[in-house]
Design a protein around this motif. Structure first.
Motif, PDB file in Angstrom:
ATOM      1  N   ARG A   1     -34.954  -5.867  59.759  1.00 45.41           N
ATOM      2  CA  ARG A   1     -34.953  -7.333  59.710  1.00 45.41           C
ATOM      3  C   ARG A   1     -34.779  -7.752  58.262  1.00 45.41           C
ATOM      4  O   ARG A   1     -35.436  -7.229  57.366  1.00 45.41           O
ATOM      5  CB  ARG A   1     -36.241  -7.887  60.289  1.00 45.41           C
ATOM      6  CG  ARG A   1     -36.343  -9.412  60.246  1.00 45.41           C
ATOM      7  CD  ARG A   1     -37.605  -9.894  60.922  1.00 45.41           C
ATOM      8  NE  ARG A   1     -37.583  -9.563  62.352  1.00 45.41           N
ATOM      9  CZ  ARG A   1     -38.596  -9.803  63.152  1.00 45.41           C
ATOM     10  NH1 ARG A   1     -39.696 -10.350  62.696  1.00 45.41           N
ATOM     11  NH2 ARG A   1     -38.510  -9.468  64.432  1.00 45.41           N
ATOM     12  N   PHE A   2     -33.899  -8.712  58.037  1.00 42.68           N
ATOM     13  CA  PHE A   2     -33.554  -9.114  56.683  1.00 42.68           C
ATOM     14  C   PHE A   2     -33.606 -10.637  56.557  1.00 42.68           C
ATOM     15  O   PHE A   2     -33.270 -11.362  57.498  1.00 42.68           O
ATOM     16  CB  PHE A   2     -32.152  -8.607  56.308  1.00 42.68           C
ATOM     17  CG  PHE A   2     -32.009  -7.119  56.425  1.00 42.68           C
ATOM     18  CD1 PHE A   2     -32.338  -6.295  55.375  1.00 42.68           C
ATOM     19  CD2 PHE A   2     -31.574  -6.543  57.615  1.00 42.68           C
ATOM     20  CE1 PHE A   2     -32.224  -4.920  55.483  1.00 42.68           C
ATOM     21  CE2 PHE A   2     -31.456  -5.180  57.742  1.00 42.68           C
ATOM     22  CZ  PHE A   2     -31.781  -4.352  56.685  1.00 42.68           C
ATOM     23  N   ALA A   3     -34.041 -11.083  55.399  1.00 42.14           N
ATOM     24  CA  ALA A   3     -34.110 -12.522  55.127  1.00 42.14           C
ATOM     25  C   ALA A   3     -32.758 -13.017  54.635  1.00 42.14           C
ATOM     26  O   ALA A   3     -31.998 -12.280  53.988  1.00 42.14           O
ATOM     27  CB  ALA A   3     -35.184 -12.811  54.084  1.00 42.14           C
ATOM     28  N   GLY A   4     -32.459 -14.264  54.956  1.00 43.65           N
ATOM     29  CA  GLY A   4     -31.201 -14.856  54.521  1.00 43.65           C
ATOM     30  C   GLY A   4     -31.277 -16.367  54.564  1.00 43.65           C
ATOM     31  O   GLY A   4     -32.353 -16.955  54.715  1.00 43.65           O
ATOM     32  N   THR A   5     -30.133 -17.011  54.448  1.00 45.18           N
ATOM     33  CA  THR A   5     -30.056 -18.470  54.460  1.00 45.18           C
ATOM     34  C   THR A   5     -28.845 -18.915  55.266  1.00 45.18           C
ATOM     35  O   THR A   5     -27.907 -18.139  55.491  1.00 45.18           O
ATOM     36  CB  THR A   5     -29.949 -19.052  53.042  1.00 45.18           C
ATOM     37  OG1 THR A   5     -28.789 -18.481  52.385  1.00 45.18           O
ATOM     38  CG2 THR A   5     -31.189 -18.758  52.227  1.00 45.18           C
ATOM     39  N   ILE A   6     -28.887 -20.169  55.696  1.00 50.86           N
ATOM     40  CA  ILE A   6     -27.740 -20.793  56.350  1.00 50.86           C
ATOM     41  C   ILE A   6     -26.886 -21.452  55.256  1.00 50.86           C
ATOM     42  O   ILE A   6     -27.391 -22.251  54.469  1.00 50.86           O
ATOM     43  CB  ILE A   6     -28.188 -21.836  57.381  1.00 50.86           C
ATOM     44  CG1 ILE A   6     -28.959 -21.166  58.519  1.00 50.86           C
ATOM     45  CG2 ILE A   6     -26.986 -22.585  57.935  1.00 50.86           C
ATOM     46  CD1 ILE A   6     -28.145 -20.194  59.342  1.00 50.86           C
ATOM     47  N   GLN A   7     -25.625 -21.089  55.222  1.00 52.91           N
ATOM     48  CA  GLN A   7     -24.708 -21.646  54.231  1.00 52.91           C
ATOM     49  C   GLN A   7     -23.445 -22.148  54.925  1.00 52.91           C
ATOM     50  O   GLN A   7     -23.171 -21.808  56.073  1.00 52.91           O
ATOM     51  CB  GLN A   7     -24.346 -20.598  53.177  1.00 52.91           C
ATOM     52  CG  GLN A   7     -25.515 -20.102  52.346  1.00 52.91           C
ATOM     53  CD  GLN A   7     -25.101 -19.126  51.270  1.00 52.91           C
ATOM     54  OE1 GLN A   7     -23.902 -18.962  50.977  1.00 52.91           O
ATOM     55  NE2 GLN A   7     -26.076 -18.467  50.664  1.00 52.91           N
ATOM     56  N   ALA A   8     -22.694 -22.968  54.205  1.00 56.86           N
ATOM     57  CA  ALA A   8     -21.412 -23.448  54.726  1.00 56.86           C
ATOM     58  C   ALA A   8     -20.357 -22.363  54.536  1.00 56.86           C
ATOM     59  O   ALA A   8     -20.349 -21.648  53.534  1.00 56.86           O
ATOM     60  CB  ALA A   8     -20.992 -24.715  53.993  1.00 56.86           C
ATOM     61  N   ARG A   9     -19.485 -22.246  55.523  1.00 56.58           N
ATOM     62  CA  ARG A   9     -18.417 -21.257  55.386  1.00 56.58           C
ATOM     63  C   ARG A   9     -17.449 -21.652  54.274  1.00 56.58           C
ATOM     64  O   ARG A   9     -16.967 -20.805  53.526  1.00 56.58           O
ATOM     65  CB  ARG A   9     -17.651 -21.124  56.706  1.00 56.58           C
ATOM     66  CG  ARG A   9     -16.441 -20.195  56.604  1.00 56.58           C
ATOM     67  CD  ARG A   9     -15.723 -20.023  57.912  1.00 56.58           C
ATOM     68  NE  ARG A   9     -16.564 -19.355  58.903  1.00 56.58           N
ATOM     69  CZ  ARG A   9     -16.114 -18.992  60.099  1.00 56.58           C
ATOM     70  NH1 ARG A   9     -14.866 -19.241  60.454  1.00 56.58           N
ATOM     71  NH2 ARG A   9     -16.940 -18.385  60.948  1.00 56.58           N
ATOM     72  N   TYR A  10     -17.181 -22.948  54.158  1.00 58.37           N
ATOM     73  CA  TYR A  10     -16.214 -23.414  53.158  1.00 58.37           C
ATOM     74  C   TYR A  10     -16.926 -24.200  52.072  1.00 58.37           C
ATOM     75  O   TYR A  10     -17.620 -25.178  52.354  1.00 58.37           O
ATOM     76  CB  TYR A  10     -15.135 -24.277  53.810  1.00 58.37           C
ATOM     77  CG  TYR A  10     -14.392 -23.568  54.927  1.00 58.37           C
ATOM     78  CD1 TYR A  10     -13.529 -22.509  54.647  1.00 58.37           C
ATOM     79  CD2 TYR A  10     -14.584 -23.942  56.248  1.00 58.37           C
ATOM     80  CE1 TYR A  10     -12.863 -21.858  55.664  1.00 58.37           C
ATOM     81  CE2 TYR A  10     -13.915 -23.282  57.277  1.00 58.37           C
ATOM     82  CZ  TYR A  10     -13.058 -22.240  56.973  1.00 58.37           C
ATOM     83  OH  TYR A  10     -12.409 -21.576  57.982  1.00 58.37           O
ATOM     84  N   GLU A  11     -16.756 -23.787  50.843  1.00 58.05           N
ATOM     85  CA  GLU A  11     -17.294 -24.472  49.671  1.00 58.05           C
ATOM     86  C   GLU A  11     -16.175 -24.671  48.652  1.00 58.05           C
ATOM     87  O   GLU A  11     -15.249 -23.864  48.574  1.00 58.05           O
ATOM     88  CB  GLU A  11     -18.432 -23.683  49.029  1.00 58.05           C
ATOM     89  CG  GLU A  11     -19.710 -23.652  49.838  1.00 58.05           C
ATOM     90  CD  GLU A  11     -20.862 -23.026  49.079  1.00 58.05           C
ATOM     91  OE1 GLU A  11     -22.016 -23.199  49.508  1.00 58.05           O
ATOM     92  OE2 GLU A  11     -20.608 -22.368  48.045  1.00 58.05           O
ATOM     93  N   SER A  12     -16.268 -25.735  47.903  1.00 58.17           N
ATOM     94  CA  SER A  12     -15.262 -26.007  46.864  1.00 58.17           C
ATOM     95  C   SER A  12     -15.969 -26.467  45.595  1.00 58.17           C
ATOM     96  O   SER A  12     -16.957 -27.192  45.651  1.00 58.17           O
ATOM     97  CB  SER A  12     -14.270 -27.079  47.334  1.00 58.17           C
ATOM     98  OG  SER A  12     -14.947 -28.254  47.732  1.00 58.17           O
ATOM     99  N   THR A  13     -15.454 -25.999  44.473  1.00 60.60           N
ATOM    100  CA  THR A  13     -15.987 -26.387  43.163  1.00 60.60           C
ATOM    101  C   THR A  13     -14.999 -27.328  42.500  1.00 60.60           C
ATOM    102  O   THR A  13     -13.823 -26.982  42.332  1.00 60.60           O
ATOM    103  CB  THR A  13     -16.216 -25.150  42.286  1.00 60.60           C
ATOM    104  OG1 THR A  13     -17.137 -24.268  42.943  1.00 60.60           O
ATOM    105  CG2 THR A  13     -16.788 -25.549  40.942  1.00 60.60           C
ATOM    106  N   LEU A  14     -15.453 -28.513  42.150  1.00 56.24           N
ATOM    107  CA  LEU A  14     -14.575 -29.543  41.589  1.00 56.24           C
ATOM    108  C   LEU A  14     -14.826 -29.706  40.096  1.00 56.24           C
ATOM    109  O   LEU A  14     -15.934 -29.466  39.595  1.00 56.24           O
ATOM    110  CB  LEU A  14     -14.812 -30.885  42.287  1.00 56.24           C
ATOM    111  CG  LEU A  14     -14.674 -30.905  43.812  1.00 56.24           C
ATOM    112  CD1 LEU A  14     -14.853 -32.329  44.326  1.00 56.24           C
ATOM    113  CD2 LEU A  14     -13.344 -30.335  44.252  1.00 56.24           C
ATOM    114  N   GLY A  15     -13.773 -30.153  39.399  1.00 56.48           N
ATOM    115  CA  GLY A  15     -13.865 -30.454  37.980  1.00 56.48           C
ATOM    116  C   GLY A  15     -12.945 -31.612  37.641  1.00 56.48           C
ATOM    117  O   GLY A  15     -12.044 -31.959  38.422  1.00 56.48           O
ATOM    118  N   PHE A  16     -13.169 -32.238  36.507  1.00 54.58           N
ATOM    119  CA  PHE A  16     -12.309 -33.344  36.069  1.00 54.58           C
ATOM    120  C   PHE A  16     -10.929 -32.817  35.690  1.00 54.58           C
ATOM    121  O   PHE A  16     -10.788 -31.701  35.187  1.00 54.58           O
ATOM    122  CB  PHE A  16     -12.922 -34.054  34.866  1.00 54.58           C
ATOM    123  CG  PHE A  16     -14.150 -34.861  35.198  1.00 54.58           C
ATOM    124  CD1 PHE A  16     -14.034 -36.133  35.738  1.00 54.58           C
ATOM    125  CD2 PHE A  16     -15.412 -34.338  34.971  1.00 54.58           C
ATOM    126  CE1 PHE A  16     -15.165 -36.885  36.043  1.00 54.58           C
ATOM    127  CE2 PHE A  16     -16.550 -35.079  35.276  1.00 54.58           C
ATOM    128  CZ  PHE A  16     -16.426 -36.352  35.807  1.00 54.58           C
TER     129      PHE A  16
END
Length: 357
Positions: free
Chosen positions: A46-61
């Protein structure tokens, strides 16, 4: 003679009493027991984890400058077009003013060139103007027209640069991380904020390298909320990082959820249980084994007669507190789990129906 008769009679009575004690029935013994429930899935951990979004984006100016303000915080939900942060627009505004000034100057030259070309054409049509003067006026008109288009493009570009001083999102998302703060000077393209799309979520866990290398297609993943294990769902392996983390020596696994309970919000802590299909086997307390004469046996309770009998079993695995049997017992049979060394074949027992099932 009477004394002798009394002695013989007493001896006979004594022998008769001994015979009655020898013939006394075996006492009924209360025993602890459990119902055999074969396992067809072997737990791998048994392992600990988290719920995350499949798609992530990093934005910049898209332009450099000093961040004047952050408009949203971590955890905020944003809609398409929302402003996330803004730069000090002074430089971009000055560039726009300069471009608009250049445009106004070129527009004036364009108007003058038009008038001159029109005048030279009229003179030439009346026969009093030279062809060379007309050619010069028309060439000047074309050159000024090209300069006008260039100046208009410069104004459009300056307006775009000014709009780039505001960082906006083009899709609905949740803010998960800020990499820059207000007052900080950033360059064009530098990472500023990370957004996650909440519509598709997945479970993320870190697996030991030795286990990650043994994953098979028949593995079963069960994802449960750490706060409420009754909220759970099955999952399948979507992605396994090819290289282990240099610090932890673990490999990150991303799991696709069969369904997504409402309680599985982004960042929710979860526990993931890994299991694999195996041949049927039974797990019993180690105290259930009766080991003697090179044989491994258990006591089976006859539910009708309420008696016990031994049966040889095949041991598959042993731990300090439990044993796993490969064969010898069937599903639904009741096995004695304590006091196995004090029982006899055929002995009647009392079974507590509230024992472990």
């Amino acid at each position: 003679m009477k004394a002798m008769t009394l002695v013989v009679g007493g001896a006979v009575l004594l022998l008769a009493g001994c015979g009655k004690e020898a013939a006394a029935p075996e006492p009924v013994r209360p025993v602890l027991s459990m119902i055999v429930q074969p396992q067809v899935q072997a737990s791998l951990g048994r392992f600990a984890g988290t719920i995350q979004a499949r798609y992530e984006s990093t934005l910049g100016f898209r332009v450099g400058g000093r961040i004047a303000r952050r408009w949203v915080d971590v955890g905020s939900q944003v809609k398409p077009g929302d402003v996330l942060a803004s730069l000090d627009p002074t430089d971009q505004r000055n560039q726009l003013r300069a471009a608009e000034g250049d445009l106004a100057k070129v527009q004036a030259l364009w108007i003058n060139a038009q008038a001159n070309a029109r005048r030279q054409q009229q003179l030439f049509d009346r026969g009093v103007g030279a062809q060379a003067q007309l050619d010069i006026a028309q060439t000047d008109l074309k050159t000024t027209g090209a300069s006008l288009e260039q100046a208009r493009a410069a104004v459009d570009q300056a307006r775009d640069q000014l709009s780039y001083s505001e960082l906006r999102t083009d899709h609905a998302a949740v803010v998960t991380n800020w990499q820059a703060e207000a007052g900080q000077t950033v360059s064009a393209g530098q990472a500023v904020v990370t957004l996650a799309r909440p519509e598709i979520k997945e479970a993320v866990i870190d697996l030991p390298t030795y286990l990650a290398e043994q994953l098979t297609p028949d593995l079963k993943f069960v994802v449960a909320s750490q706060l409420d294990p009754s909220i759970n769902t099955s999952a399948t392996l979507r992605e396994l990082e090819p290289q282990a983390d240099a610090a932890t020596r673990t490999r990150r696994a991303r799991l696709t959820l069969a369904n997504t309970p409402n309680a599985f919000r982004l960042g929710t802590s979860i526990s993931v249980t890994l299991s694999s299909a195996v041949s049927p086997r039974s797990e019993l307390p180690a105290s259930a084994l009766l080991e003697s004469d090179g044989q491994t046996r258990v006591w089976i309770v006859d539910p009708q007669q309420k008696t016990v009998s031994t049966r040889e079993v095949k041991l598959l695995e042993r731990t300090p507190g439990t044993v796993v049997l490969a064969s010898g017992v069937q599903a639904g049979e009741r096995v004695v789990t304590a006091g196995v060394n004090s029982l006899k074949p055929g002995q009647k027992v009392i079974v507590d129906e509230e024992d472990a099932q």
